[in-house]
Design a protein around this motif. Structure first.
Motif, PDB file in Angstrom:
ATOM      1  N   ASP A   1      55.941  58.485  58.013  1.00  0.00           N
ATOM      2  CA  ASP A   1      55.715  59.925  57.899  1.00  0.00           C
ATOM      3  C   ASP A   1      55.202  60.270  56.506  1.00  0.00           C
ATOM      4  N   LYS A   2      55.776  59.601  55.494  1.00  0.00           N
ATOM      5  CA  LYS A   2      55.295  59.714  54.116  1.00  0.00           C
ATOM      6  C   LYS A   2      55.241  58.301  53.547  1.00  0.00           C
ATOM      7  N   LEU A   3      54.269  58.080  52.664  1.00  0.00           N
ATOM      8  CA  LEU A   3      54.063  56.755  52.088  1.00  0.00           C
ATOM      9  C   LEU A   3      53.974  56.860  50.574  1.00  0.00           C
ATOM     10  N   ALA A   4      54.595  55.908  49.886  1.00  0.00           N
ATOM     11  CA  ALA A   4      54.492  55.825  48.434  1.00  0.00           C
ATOM     12  C   ALA A   4      53.880  54.487  48.052  1.00  0.00           C
ATOM     13  N   LEU A   5      52.851  54.515  47.227  1.00  0.00           N
ATOM     14  CA  LEU A   5      52.224  53.305  46.721  1.00  0.00           C
ATOM     15  C   LEU A   5      52.726  53.035  45.304  1.00  0.00           C
ATOM     16  N   ALA A   6      53.366  51.878  45.138  1.00  0.00           N
ATOM     17  CA  ALA A   6      53.888  51.473  43.835  1.00  0.00           C
ATOM     18  C   ALA A   6      53.552  50.004  43.637  1.00  0.00           C
ATOM     19  N   THR A   7      52.268  49.691  43.779  1.00  0.00           N
ATOM     20  CA  THR A   7      51.831  48.298  43.861  1.00  0.00           C
ATOM     21  C   THR A   7      51.628  47.626  42.510  1.00  0.00           C
ATOM     22  N   GLY A   8      51.792  48.361  41.408  1.00  0.00           N
ATOM     23  CA  GLY A   8      51.789  47.739  40.092  1.00  0.00           C
ATOM     24  C   GLY A   8      50.446  47.195  39.670  1.00  0.00           C
ATOM     25  N   SER A   9      50.484  46.172  38.836  1.00  0.00           N
ATOM     26  CA  SER A   9      49.259  45.597  38.294  1.00  0.00           C
ATOM     27  C   SER A   9      49.374  44.080  38.246  1.00  0.00           C
ATOM     28  N   SER A  10      48.247  43.439  37.972  1.00  0.00           N
ATOM     29  CA  SER A  10      48.175  41.984  37.886  1.00  0.00           C
ATOM     30  C   SER A  10      47.491  41.600  36.582  1.00  0.00           C
ATOM     31  N   PRO A  11      47.855  40.458  36.017  1.00  0.00           N
ATOM     32  CA  PRO A  11      47.211  40.043  34.763  1.00  0.00           C
ATOM     33  C   PRO A  11      45.714  39.791  34.955  1.00  0.00           C
ATOM     34  N   ARG A  12      44.942  40.224  33.994  1.00  0.00           N
ATOM     35  CA  ARG A  12      43.525  39.877  34.002  1.00  0.00           C
ATOM     36  C   ARG A  12      43.369  38.407  33.601  1.00  0.00           C
ATOM     37  N   THR A  13      42.365  37.778  34.120  1.00  0.00           N
ATOM     38  CA  THR A  13      42.089  36.391  33.774  1.00  0.00           C
ATOM     39  C   THR A  13      40.709  36.284  33.134  1.00  0.00           C
ATOM     40  N   LEU A  14      40.326  35.070  32.787  1.00  0.00           N
ATOM     41  CA  LEU A  14      39.034  34.837  32.150  1.00  0.00           C
ATOM     42  C   LEU A  14      38.204  33.875  32.994  1.00  0.00           C
ATOM     43  N   SER A  15      36.919  34.178  33.133  1.00  0.00           N
ATOM     44  CA  SER A  15      36.010  33.304  33.875  1.00  0.00           C
ATOM     45  C   SER A  15      35.332  32.349  32.894  1.00  0.00           C
ATOM     46  N   ILE A  16      36.141  31.418  32.390  1.00  0.00           N
ATOM     47  CA  ILE A  16      35.628  30.424  31.450  1.00  0.00           C
ATOM     48  C   ILE A  16      36.100  29.042  31.905  1.00  0.00           C
ATOM     49  N   PRO A  17      35.408  28.003  31.507  1.00  0.00           N
ATOM     50  CA  PRO A  17      35.849  26.654  31.881  1.00  0.00           C
ATOM     51  C   PRO A  17      37.279  26.389  31.412  1.00  0.00           C
ATOM     52  N   GLY A  18      38.053  25.747  32.264  1.00  0.00           N
ATOM     53  CA  GLY A  18      39.413  25.359  31.909  1.00  0.00           C
ATOM     54  C   GLY A  18      40.479  26.389  32.201  1.00  0.00           C
ATOM     55  N   ALA A  19      40.076  27.593  32.607  1.00  0.00           N
ATOM     56  CA  ALA A  19      41.056  28.662  32.799  1.00  0.00           C
ATOM     57  C   ALA A  19      41.993  28.401  33.966  1.00  0.00           C
ATOM     58  N   ASP A  20      41.616  27.470  34.850  1.00  0.00           N
ATOM     59  CA  ASP A  20      42.460  27.185  36.008  1.00  0.00           C
ATOM     60  C   ASP A  20      43.382  25.986  35.796  1.00  0.00           C
ATOM     61  N   ALA A  21      43.459  25.470  34.603  1.00  0.00           N
ATOM     62  CA  ALA A  21      44.366  24.352  34.324  1.00  0.00           C
ATOM     63  C   ALA A  21      45.818  24.794  34.526  1.00  0.00           C
ATOM     64  N   PRO A  22      46.674  23.902  34.989  1.00  0.00           N
ATOM     65  CA  PRO A  22      48.055  24.305  35.315  1.00  0.00           C
ATOM     66  C   PRO A  22      48.886  24.750  34.128  1.00  0.00           C
ATOM     67  N   ASN A  23      48.533  24.348  32.932  1.00  0.00           N
ATOM     68  CA  ASN A  23      49.276  24.798  31.762  1.00  0.00           C
ATOM     69  C   ASN A  23      48.562  25.924  31.022  1.00  0.00           C
ATOM     70  N   VAL A  24      47.730  26.662  31.763  1.00  0.00           N
ATOM     71  CA  VAL A  24      47.173  27.936  31.276  1.00  0.00           C
ATOM     72  C   VAL A  24      47.940  29.030  31.983  1.00  0.00           C
TER      73      VAL A  24
END
Length: 411
Positions: free
Chosen positions: A104-127
């Motif tokens: 009947d009523k809806l509340a959106l409280a979906t928050g935010s997510s960290p920004r990432t970088l589109s650079i080589p190595g950014a997907d390494a597990p210790n990043v």
């Protein structure tokens, strides 16, 4: 209000929990359903980069309410549930299994997510990034390991707070920031310099006006691990881990896909109502028409998540309410504690006036416009002045800058 009504809250953070609390405090008799994407009951996020990261608080200490509270107050909580779709015309939401739930009523409280970088190595597990309790626990484990060096990309609030915790744990820290000062967008160059000197005095290698070209990696068993960063000038900084702390993006995809009005966030009025009268938005995603500041503003800070739900609940219940609190945030780094009240956008203030001892980091700073009206104030290791700062801002009256700086004169 009818007991047959269903109010749904999409989100599992502080704002969602406080909204459920406010609905029951206002005697809403119907069904309250809270859908959280994480596996944990709603918790506050500031400790993730502060007390929890420093080993002073555990999750239970900053969980907003225990499970028994939700049971006692008839709030149905579904954890690990990401809402996949929203149909305002049908007043339904779609769950991961394809089923729908009406509201009947809806509340959106979906928050935010960290920004990432589109650079080589950014997907390494210790990043790493920092947003959840798991992220904070991962950093704690790193601090306790034999590793001794971390590179933090970004000198905003998260980056600086993690740097302080890392130094307290004996980890060497290099911060790489593209701007010429830390916190330049939040505080401007005058107060950014204060935080630059704070971190340098605690042994942080602060690289300002620098850009990361890539995160370097080395082959390990079945994966590639980050071992530092390479800057645009080809210099290399070695490290055992990298933290990307370049800000956050509001989670507005659900609202945008449903056709709600969005810009930098979900557009809401002073009552926190979206472009759909049966949907409100709170917290990080709410880009509000602020009745005091007379402008649209979106604030990603704890105080909004804590206080907006009271107004949103009243709006959902058909009561008159508006959110007119001034923006407020705080930080704790090393021996510096700070509170900031008001709003002084970059390029919109004329000068900064300080009273107290800036070198000793015991002072109050004021951002003034060209008419000497106070736009914002920040107290550093000086307490019990927030109410006075608010009064100066809300009065809208010009002040005498020399008197403002004179500690012999009361605020």
């Amino acid at each position: 209000m009818s007991s047959d009504q269903r109010f749904v809250i999409v989100g599992g953070g502080l704002a969602a929990a406080k909204l459920a609390e406010a609905l029951r405090a206002n005697d809403f008799p119907g069904t309250v359903l809270l859908l959280g994407a994480e596996e944990w009951l709603p918790y506050e996020r500031p400790p993730l980069s502060k007390e929890h990261l420093a080993g002073k608080k555990q999750l239970v200490d900053f969980t907003t309410a225990p499970g028994q509270w939700y049971r006692d107050h008839r709030v149905e909580v579904r954890l690990g549930t990401t809402v996949e779709g929203l149909d305002p015309a049908e007043k339904t939401i779609t769950l991961p299994d394809g089923s729908t739930v009406s509201y009947d009523k809806l509340a959106l409280a979906t928050g935010s997510s960290p920004r990432t970088l589109s650079i080589p190595g950014a997907d390494a597990p210790n990043v790493y990034t920092l947003r959840t309790i798991e992220d904070s626990d991962t950093l704690i484990e790193f601090f306790a390991s034999a590793a001794q060096r971390i590179v933090i990309i970004g000198a905003g609030w998260i980056g600086l707070e993690v740097a302080a915790a890392a130094r307290a744990a004996g980890v060497e820290v290099t911060i790489v920031e593209t701007a010429e000062q830390p916190l330049l967008g939040a505080l401007g160059p005058e107060m950014g310099e204060v935080f630059a000197e704070l971190h340098r005095s605690h042994g942080v290698d602060l690289r300002l006006g620098a850009e990361v070209a890539e995160i370097t990696t080395q082959e390990a068993i079945a994966t590639s691990l980050a071992n530092g960063v390479k800057l645009a000038d080809d210099s290399v900084i070695e490290a055992e881990a990298v933290l990307i702390a370049v800000g956050a993006r509001p989670n507005i995809e659900l609202a945008a896909d449903a056709g709600l009005d969005v810009d930098d966030g979900v557009l809401v009025d002073e009552h926190l109502t979206t472009s759909d009268p049966d949907i409100v938005a709170v917290g990080d995603i709410a880009e509000q028409q602020h009745p005091v500041l007379d402008r649209r503003i979106r604030v990603e800070h704890w105080a909004n998540a804590l206080n907006q739900p009271t107004v949103a609940a009243a709006t959902m219940l058909g009561k008159e309410a508006s959110y007119d609190r001034l923006p407020y945030f705080f930080t704790d780094q090393y021996d510096l504690g700070m509170e900031y009240t008001g709003y002084a956008a970059p390029g919109e203030y004329d000068r900064v006036v300080t009273r107290g001892d800036v070198a000793a980091r015991e002072f109050v700073a004021f951002w003034l416009d060209s008419d000497n009206r106070v736009l914002a104030g920040m107290n550093v290791n000086v307490w019990d002045v927030t109410d006075r700062i608010k009064e100066l801002i809300l009065s809208g009256e010009p002040v005498d800058p020399d008197a403002l700086a004179d500690t012999s004169k009361p605020l």
